[in-house]
Motif scaffolding. Structure first.
Motif, short mmCIF file in Angstrom:
data_model
loop_
_atom_site.label_atom_id
_atom_site.label_comp_id
_atom_site.label_asym_id
_atom_site.label_seq_id
_atom_site.Cartn_x
_atom_site.Cartn_y
_atom_site.Cartn_z
N ALA A 34 0.85 -1.18 0.00
CA ALA A 34 0.00 0.00 0.00
C ALA A 34 0.88 1.24 0.00
N VAL A 35 0.51 2.24 -0.79
CA VAL A 35 1.29 3.46 -0.90
C VAL A 35 0.36 4.66 -0.99
N LEU A 36 0.73 5.74 -0.31
CA LEU A 36 0.00 7.00 -0.40
C LEU A 36 0.80 7.96 -1.25
N LEU A 37 0.20 8.40 -2.35
CA LEU A 37 0.88 9.25 -3.32
C LEU A 37 0.45 10.70 -3.19
N ALA A 38 1.42 11.60 -3.28
CA ALA A 38 1.14 13.03 -3.33
C ALA A 38 0.65 13.40 -4.72
N PRO A 39 0.08 14.61 -4.90
CA PRO A 39 -0.40 15.02 -6.22
C PRO A 39 0.69 15.00 -7.29
N ASP A 40 1.97 15.17 -6.91
CA ASP A 40 3.03 15.18 -7.91
C ASP A 40 3.54 13.78 -8.24
N GLY A 41 2.94 12.74 -7.64
CA GLY A 41 3.33 11.38 -7.94
C GLY A 41 4.34 10.78 -6.99
N SER A 42 4.87 11.56 -6.06
CA SER A 42 5.84 11.02 -5.11
C SER A 42 5.14 10.25 -4.00
N ALA A 43 5.85 9.30 -3.40
CA ALA A 43 5.28 8.47 -2.35
C ALA A 43 5.46 9.15 -1.00
N LEU A 44 4.34 9.42 -0.32
CA LEU A 44 4.40 10.01 1.01
C LEU A 44 4.63 8.93 2.07
N HIS A 45 3.96 7.80 1.94
CA HIS A 45 4.11 6.68 2.88
C HIS A 45 3.94 5.38 2.10
N VAL A 46 4.68 4.35 2.49
CA VAL A 46 4.54 3.03 1.89
C VAL A 46 4.50 2.00 3.01
N ALA A 47 3.87 0.85 2.72
CA ALA A 47 3.79 -0.23 3.69
C ALA A 47 3.68 -1.55 2.94
N GLY A 48 4.26 -2.60 3.53
CA GLY A 48 4.18 -3.92 2.91
C GLY A 48 5.35 -4.20 1.98
N ARG A 49 5.29 -5.36 1.36
CA ARG A 49 6.35 -5.79 0.45
C ARG A 49 6.10 -5.25 -0.94
N ALA A 50 7.06 -4.51 -1.48
CA ALA A 50 6.89 -3.88 -2.79
C ALA A 50 6.78 -4.92 -3.89
N PRO A 51 5.90 -4.70 -4.88
CA PRO A 51 5.77 -5.63 -6.00
C PRO A 51 6.89 -5.44 -7.00
#
Length: 519
Positions: A184-201
């Protein structure tokens, strides 16, 4: 194995979860045997049964919806190749062939046809009635639904608990990733990741998820994402690209969610309110209830990230403290953000609660929301175009200065009444027109004098105002005020008597309307 295409015009899948064919084969009391269409019995887990249907028609296609286990004894089986092809064309999941009383064994021609079409074919022994198979499928569906309800309920509790932690946003993302068994990832309006959790795909999946984020929250094509250490480079690059084929600079209404699949990884992107934030989810496969669990997380994250959608928290705190310490409202308003200001009043079926009110504010792009009985009021800074919102009836004021917020609030309330009376989703404040040619002070004096006989009765004054605004329509005025049409007639007759005027006279109506605008 991709889901078979249902016939055109077929309804969507039933609300109960589909049953894996392998689970049905595991029921020893049924004695079912897989004879064709699937290389290994273990592969039957990828075949999903949504219905059970019995038919002895030579061509079952017109009677199938897609996803069925079609049970037949082959009474009219004349052309096995055509029969198997038509079942596949209709989207059938599998065939269950009863070996009695018409055939002693499953016809070799049907076995060969099902092998060619990769259509699972089951042998149903004589001792097993078709009704027993149907009952077993419904039982498995009920068990799956119970497991799904429990899973969703436990996930809701876990997400709610995470939202109450001191670091709610990362906690909710971690809980969501854990519940879905993914990322799970929370993206800012510019596309950058604000927070991530879990194993990346995989990198390919991250790039595809980035493109999905651009679908639900589109931006300028030349917008570059901000570098973020928590986001893999491949993901940042994917998030910055627009959807392939989208017209450059074209205005379009973005969907609230979008999905895609890369290999066995299911991807989903959800827009959070109206501030450009996006929740991205990547999980292996699609477990029942997963979309519902993600929807709960979307609501929580929309509320938790609401400060991103309007004035910052420090500005609101400053404004509140100054107001409590005796500051003038017009001065305090400046601490909330730049003007001009727009006031929106909204209603919906049923009394809106705080979550519904916050959702409306998020959709409009503001956290300055107040719930007053049946009406939600939203204050927005900046000159922006307000669009209708699904399920809401809105009244919108014209942009106003901080000093004129009271007037804008009244204008929004009047616009809302007009929208309700006309049964339209949104109405805007009307321009003053010729009233601007008259001094407001002189107009106010004239209004007080003309309306003095009814000034002591707010019900009469408001009824006259609404009735005139709706061109003398008894029914629409009754709807706007929430009273019976006979009540409207009695009040208008009383107004005419107290004012001593003929309300059928167009000049009289015009003058009264002008006076009411300044009363």
């Amino acid at each position: 194995m991709p889901d078979p295409a249902a016939p055109q015009g077929a309804p969507s899948a039933p609300p109960t979860p589909p049953v894996p064919l392998a689970a049905l084969l595991a029921r020893e009391e049924l004695g079912l045997r897989l004879v064709a269409g699937v290389p290994e019995p273990s592969d039957a887990d990828s075949v999903r049964i949504q219905w059970v249907h019995t038919s002895e028609m030579a061509d079952p296609y017109p009677y199938l919806l897609g996803g069925e286990l079609l049970l037949t004894a082959g009474v009219l089986l004349k052309d096995p190749e055509m029969y198997a092809a038509r079942v596949v064309e209709a989207g059938g999941a599998a065939i269950g062939f009863g070996v009695a009383p018409v055939y002693d064994t499953v016809p070799d021609a049907l076995v060969a046809a099902c092998e060619r079409h990769r259509l699972p074919l089951l042998e149903v022994p004589p001792k097993t009635p078709f009704t027993a198979i149907a009952r077993a499928v419904w039982g498995l569906m009920a068990q799956a639904r119970l497991r799904e309800v429990r899973r969703v309920s436990e996930a809701q509790q876990g997400l709610a608990g995470a939202a109450a932690r001191p670091d709610p946003v990362p906690a909710v993302l971690q809980q969501l990733a854990s519940r879905l068994g993914g990322w799970a990832v929370l993206l800012a309006p510019d596309g950058s990741a604000l927070h991530v959790a879990g194993r990346a795909p995989s990198r390919e999946a991250r790039e595809a998820l980035g493109r999905l984020a651009r679908v639900v929250s589109p931006g300028p094509e030349d917008q570059e994402p901000v570098e973020e250490a928590a986001a893999p480079p491949a993901f940042r690059a994917g998030a910055a690209r627009t959807e392939a084929g989208a017209p450059s600079g074209a205005a379009r209404r973005a969907p609230s969610s979008a999905t895609d699949t890369v290999g066995r990884t299911h991807l989903a992107a959800y827009a959070l309110g109206g501030g450009g934030l996006v929740l991205g989810v990547a999980a292996e496969g699609r477990e029942p209830g997963g979309h519902t669990v993600a929807g709960v997380a979307v609501v929580l994250l929309s509320l938790l990230t609401a400060p991103h959608l309007g004035a910052d928290a420090s500005g609101r705190t400053t404004a509140l403290v100054r107001l409590l310490l005796g500051g003038a409202p017009a001065e305090v308003a400046r601490d909330l953000g730049p003007g001009p200001w727009t006031v929106v009043h909204g209603t919906r079926p049923g009394q809106p609660d705080r979550i519904a009110a916050s959702a409306l504010g998020a959709a409009l792009g503001s956290t300055l929301v107040d719930t007053d009985g049946d009406t939600v009021r939203v204050l927005l800074s900046g000159d922006r175009r307000i669009e209708p919102q699904p399920g809401w009836t809105l009244g919108v004021s014209a942009p106003a200065t901080a000093e004129d917020l009271g007037t804008a609030d009244t204008a929004a309330a009047r616009a809302l009444r007009r929208a309700e009376a006309n049964r339209v989703p949104l109405a805007r404040q009307r321009d003053a027109g010729l009233g601007e040619l008259v001094s407001p002070d002189e107009a106010a004096v004239h209004a007080r004098t003309l309306l003095a006989p009814v000034a002591g009765s707010p019900a009469l004054t408001e009824t006259l105002r609404v009735w005139l605004s709706l061109h003398g329509s008894w029914d629409r005025t009754a709807v706007a005020l929430g009273v019976h049409r006979n009540t409207v007639r009695q009040r208008i007759a009383r107004c005419g008597s107290l004012l001593g005027v003929d309300l059928d006279d167009a000049d009289v109506r015009m003058e009264l309307w002008f006076a009411l605008r300044y009363s």
